[in-house]
Design a protein around this motif. Sequence first.
Motif, PDB file in Angstrom:
ATOM      1  N   TYR A  20       3.740  45.799  57.574  1.00  0.00           N
ATOM      2  CA  TYR A  20       3.405  44.566  56.862  1.00  0.00           C
ATOM      3  C   TYR A  20       4.606  44.099  56.043  1.00  0.00           C
ATOM      4  O   TYR A  20       5.365  44.917  55.522  1.00  0.00           O
ATOM      5  CB  TYR A  20       2.198  44.787  55.936  1.00  0.00           C
ATOM      6  CG  TYR A  20       1.772  43.544  55.183  1.00  0.00           C
ATOM      7  CD1 TYR A  20       1.023  42.554  55.808  1.00  0.00           C
ATOM      8  CD2 TYR A  20       2.141  43.349  53.855  1.00  0.00           C
ATOM      9  CE1 TYR A  20       0.643  41.402  55.131  1.00  0.00           C
ATOM     10  CE2 TYR A  20       1.765  42.199  53.171  1.00  0.00           C
ATOM     11  CZ  TYR A  20       1.016  41.232  53.815  1.00  0.00           C
ATOM     12  OH  TYR A  20       0.654  40.092  53.147  1.00  0.00           O
ATOM     13  N   VAL A  21       4.762  42.779  55.930  1.00  0.00           N
ATOM     14  CA  VAL A  21       5.800  42.172  55.083  1.00  0.00           C
ATOM     15  C   VAL A  21       5.158  41.067  54.257  1.00  0.00           C
ATOM     16  O   VAL A  21       4.382  40.262  54.786  1.00  0.00           O
ATOM     17  CB  VAL A  21       6.954  41.591  55.930  1.00  0.00           C
ATOM     18  CG1 VAL A  21       7.963  40.878  55.028  1.00  0.00           C
ATOM     19  CG2 VAL A  21       7.653  42.679  56.725  1.00  0.00           C
ATOM     20  N   GLY A  22       5.450  41.051  52.956  1.00  0.00           N
ATOM     21  CA  GLY A  22       4.907  40.022  52.083  1.00  0.00           C
ATOM     22  C   GLY A  22       5.906  39.626  51.018  1.00  0.00           C
ATOM     23  O   GLY A  22       7.009  40.182  50.939  1.00  0.00           O
ATOM     24  N   ASN A  23       5.524  38.677  50.179  1.00  0.00           N
ATOM     25  CA  ASN A  23       6.434  38.226  49.124  1.00  0.00           C
ATOM     26  C   ASN A  23       5.670  37.629  47.960  1.00  0.00           C
ATOM     27  O   ASN A  23       4.503  37.224  48.090  1.00  0.00           O
ATOM     28  CB  ASN A  23       7.447  37.212  49.667  1.00  0.00           C
ATOM     29  CG  ASN A  23       6.824  35.848  49.890  1.00  0.00           C
ATOM     30  OD1 ASN A  23       6.847  34.994  49.022  1.00  0.00           O
ATOM     31  ND2 ASN A  23       6.231  35.647  51.071  1.00  0.00           N
ATOM     32  N   SER A  24       6.342  37.587  46.822  1.00  0.00           N
ATOM     33  CA  SER A  24       5.850  36.914  45.623  1.00  0.00           C
ATOM     34  C   SER A  24       6.964  35.994  45.137  1.00  0.00           C
ATOM     35  O   SER A  24       8.133  36.380  45.133  1.00  0.00           O
ATOM     36  CB  SER A  24       5.491  37.942  44.538  1.00  0.00           C
ATOM     37  OG  SER A  24       5.282  37.299  43.291  1.00  0.00           O
ATOM     38  N   VAL A  43       1.868  41.244  43.729  1.00  0.00           N
ATOM     39  CA  VAL A  43       2.002  42.115  44.905  1.00  0.00           C
ATOM     40  C   VAL A  43       0.656  42.743  45.247  1.00  0.00           C
ATOM     41  O   VAL A  43       0.232  42.750  46.416  1.00  0.00           O
ATOM     42  CB  VAL A  43       3.052  43.218  44.637  1.00  0.00           C
ATOM     43  CG1 VAL A  43       3.032  44.263  45.751  1.00  0.00           C
ATOM     44  CG2 VAL A  43       4.447  42.611  44.523  1.00  0.00           C
ATOM     45  N   LYS A  44      -0.019  43.241  44.242  1.00  0.00           N
ATOM     46  CA  LYS A  44      -1.327  43.873  44.448  1.00  0.00           C
ATOM     47  C   LYS A  44      -2.340  42.880  45.004  1.00  0.00           C
ATOM     48  O   LYS A  44      -3.097  43.187  45.941  1.00  0.00           O
ATOM     49  CB  LYS A  44      -1.823  44.455  43.127  1.00  0.00           C
ATOM     50  CG  LYS A  44      -3.073  45.322  43.247  1.00  0.00           C
ATOM     51  CD  LYS A  44      -3.426  45.943  41.911  1.00  0.00           C
ATOM     52  CE  LYS A  44      -4.631  46.860  42.043  1.00  0.00           C
ATOM     53  NZ  LYS A  44      -4.984  47.492  40.739  1.00  0.00           N
ATOM     54  N   LEU A  45      -2.360  41.666  44.445  1.00  0.00           N
ATOM     55  CA  LEU A  45      -3.294  40.636  44.899  1.00  0.00           C
ATOM     56  C   LEU A  45      -3.004  40.212  46.335  1.00  0.00           C
ATOM     57  O   LEU A  45      -3.926  40.028  47.138  1.00  0.00           O
ATOM     58  CB  LEU A  45      -3.204  39.422  43.963  1.00  0.00           C
ATOM     59  CG  LEU A  45      -4.170  38.261  44.238  1.00  0.00           C
ATOM     60  CD1 LEU A  45      -5.609  38.730  44.075  1.00  0.00           C
ATOM     61  CD2 LEU A  45      -3.882  37.093  43.303  1.00  0.00           C
ATOM     62  N   THR A  46      -1.726  40.068  46.682  1.00  0.00           N
ATOM     63  CA  THR A  46      -1.345  39.688  48.052  1.00  0.00           C
ATOM     64  C   THR A  46      -1.795  40.730  49.063  1.00  0.00           C
ATOM     65  O   THR A  46      -2.301  40.398  50.138  1.00  0.00           O
ATOM     66  CB  THR A  46       0.181  39.488  48.149  1.00  0.00           C
ATOM     67  OG1 THR A  46       0.608  38.509  47.212  1.00  0.00           O
ATOM     68  CG2 THR A  46       0.588  39.050  49.547  1.00  0.00           C
ATOM     69  N   LEU A  47      -1.621  41.997  48.717  1.00  0.00           N
ATOM     70  CA  LEU A  47      -2.035  43.077  49.617  1.00  0.00           C
ATOM     71  C   LEU A  47      -3.551  43.104  49.781  1.00  0.00           C
ATOM     72  O   LEU A  47      -4.064  43.344  50.886  1.00  0.00           O
ATOM     73  CB  LEU A  47      -1.535  44.419  49.088  1.00  0.00           C
ATOM     74  CG  LEU A  47      -0.014  44.637  49.112  1.00  0.00           C
ATOM     75  CD1 LEU A  47       0.354  45.951  48.435  1.00  0.00           C
ATOM     76  CD2 LEU A  47       0.517  44.622  50.541  1.00  0.00           C
ATOM     77  N   GLU A  48      -4.275  42.846  48.699  1.00  0.00           N
ATOM     78  CA  GLU A  48      -5.744  42.820  48.777  1.00  0.00           C
ATOM     79  C   GLU A  48      -6.220  41.672  49.661  1.00  0.00           C
ATOM     80  O   GLU A  48      -7.135  41.832  50.473  1.00  0.00           O
ATOM     81  CB  GLU A  48      -6.336  42.692  47.370  1.00  0.00           C
ATOM     82  CG  GLU A  48      -6.202  43.958  46.528  1.00  0.00           C
ATOM     83  CD  GLU A  48      -6.670  43.760  45.097  1.00  0.00           C
ATOM     84  OE1 GLU A  48      -7.003  42.598  44.735  1.00  0.00           O
ATOM     85  OE2 GLU A  48      -6.704  44.747  44.341  1.00  0.00           O
ATOM     86  N   LYS A  49      -5.592  40.492  49.518  1.00  0.00           N
ATOM     87  CA  LYS A  49      -5.970  39.342  50.342  1.00  0.00           C
ATOM     88  C   LYS A  49      -5.659  39.576  51.812  1.00  0.00           C
ATOM     89  O   LYS A  49      -6.367  39.094  52.696  1.00  0.00           O
ATOM     90  CB  LYS A  49      -5.233  38.085  49.855  1.00  0.00           C
ATOM     91  CG  LYS A  49      -5.779  37.523  48.549  1.00  0.00           C
ATOM     92  CD  LYS A  49      -5.037  36.242  48.175  1.00  0.00           C
ATOM     93  CE  LYS A  49      -5.609  35.630  46.894  1.00  0.00           C
ATOM     94  NZ  LYS A  49      -4.877  34.399  46.508  1.00  0.00           N
ATOM     95  N   ALA A  50      -4.573  40.323  52.074  1.00  0.00           N
ATOM     96  CA  ALA A  50      -4.184  40.613  53.464  1.00  0.00           C
ATOM     97  C   ALA A  50      -5.033  41.727  54.076  1.00  0.00           C
ATOM     98  O   ALA A  50      -4.911  42.011  55.271  1.00  0.00           O
ATOM     99  CB  ALA A  50      -2.712  40.997  53.520  1.00  0.00           C
ATOM    100  N   GLY A  51      -5.884  42.345  53.264  1.00  0.00           N
ATOM    101  CA  GLY A  51      -6.744  43.424  53.767  1.00  0.00           C
ATOM    102  C   GLY A  51      -6.010  44.721  54.022  1.00  0.00           C
ATOM    103  O   GLY A  51      -6.444  45.534  54.845  1.00  0.00           O
TER     104      GLY A  51
END
Length: 411
Positions: free
Chosen positions: A228-232, A311-319
């Motif tokens: 997984y890759v994400g950003n804030s 970061v925590k919220l993004t990961l939760e939304k991504a499941g």
Amino acid sequence: MKNVKKGKIVACLDMGTSKLVCLIASINNNDDIRIVGYGHKESKGISDSAISDMRLAQRAITNAVSEAERMAGFNIDRVVIGISGSQVTSSRKEVSVKIASDIVKASDIANLASKVRSEFKKNHREIIHLIPLQYRIDDSSPVMNPRYMTGQKLYAKFHIVSTSQTTVKNIENCLKRCQLSVNNYVVEPYASMLSCLNEGEINLGTLLIDIGGSSTSFCITLDGKLAYVGNSQIGGMHVTKDIATILNIPFETAEKIKNLNSSLLISPIEEKELINLKASMSNDGPNMIRITRAEFRDIMKSRIEEIFENVKLTLEKAGVPFYLLSNIVLTGGVTSTVGIDKLASEILGKNVRIGYPNKFSIIASELLNPSHSCSLGMLVFLKNMYLKEKIKSGFESKTTWFRKLIERLAA
């Protein structure tokens, strides 16, 4: 890349919002990476790896590359480019193809990848990384390597990291004006992961958070793969802006004060100590501003807390299942803030450590810090590419030799 007597010469360009870093290295026969030249310049005309002003970006890139070339003693013509996590999207897709013959061949697997690439190309997206997570034949259970297995239909689940074709085209146009071409692309948190994590962390499941100047990129590795890759959209510059706004001082002054007092851990005795600084934004001329260390810490802490909460919220939304992660590694320039690892541990509820580049035996001391994890990781990425090419060419040469032997015997 080009061959020289001392090994394979590779080069990378880290295009951040605050700094530009060009590294030139040699990969010798023992697969060791030796840095032979590096350039470090202020980034202008670039925002999160995207070109915002072509002329300014061209000048900044040329200066950084020229500095590295002067140190190395020769010129380069190809570089690997790092793409910020804020410029990419992370998605998963399952595709299938009919198995052409009785067994699964490399061409069947290649057809799966081509199917994904053509679909993303239609949507004007450029694939940076295409990672196969698992394969399946007909209704059987998932397999890691389907080659030489029998079935009717081959399924595959891919993790795709893609970016806009416009972003890529503008980068390539800018590099052409600098007399350079793109060797490959790599997403920045993945590059940082390659330089900071050990093999055990990559396999067990680790969240790497790379806190940059204008944004924060992060990625998850699981079972040795980029999952997984994400950003804030919050980074170190936002901490500086908060200081400048609240204290009514210039941005440059706020940056200096932040660097001199970058600690979230303050003893009770130090909390009431005063930080004295001159403010020049007032119409009345320069005047003194006094703020306690505790108040200054709270300004920094509130914004850094927001980074980890995002970061925590993004990961939760991504499941993303947080319980699968064994630990968390922080890297990037902002991690020089004392106590940032403890703050991250409190918010994210995991073991946290600061990630330093650990894949280099001989390296200049000024490069061996978290702010250069991404650029150094790009060299590791290039090394892995080089090893794959070497193994492939060796296999092909052996296959050719064996084929010639069979033909002679048959004759």
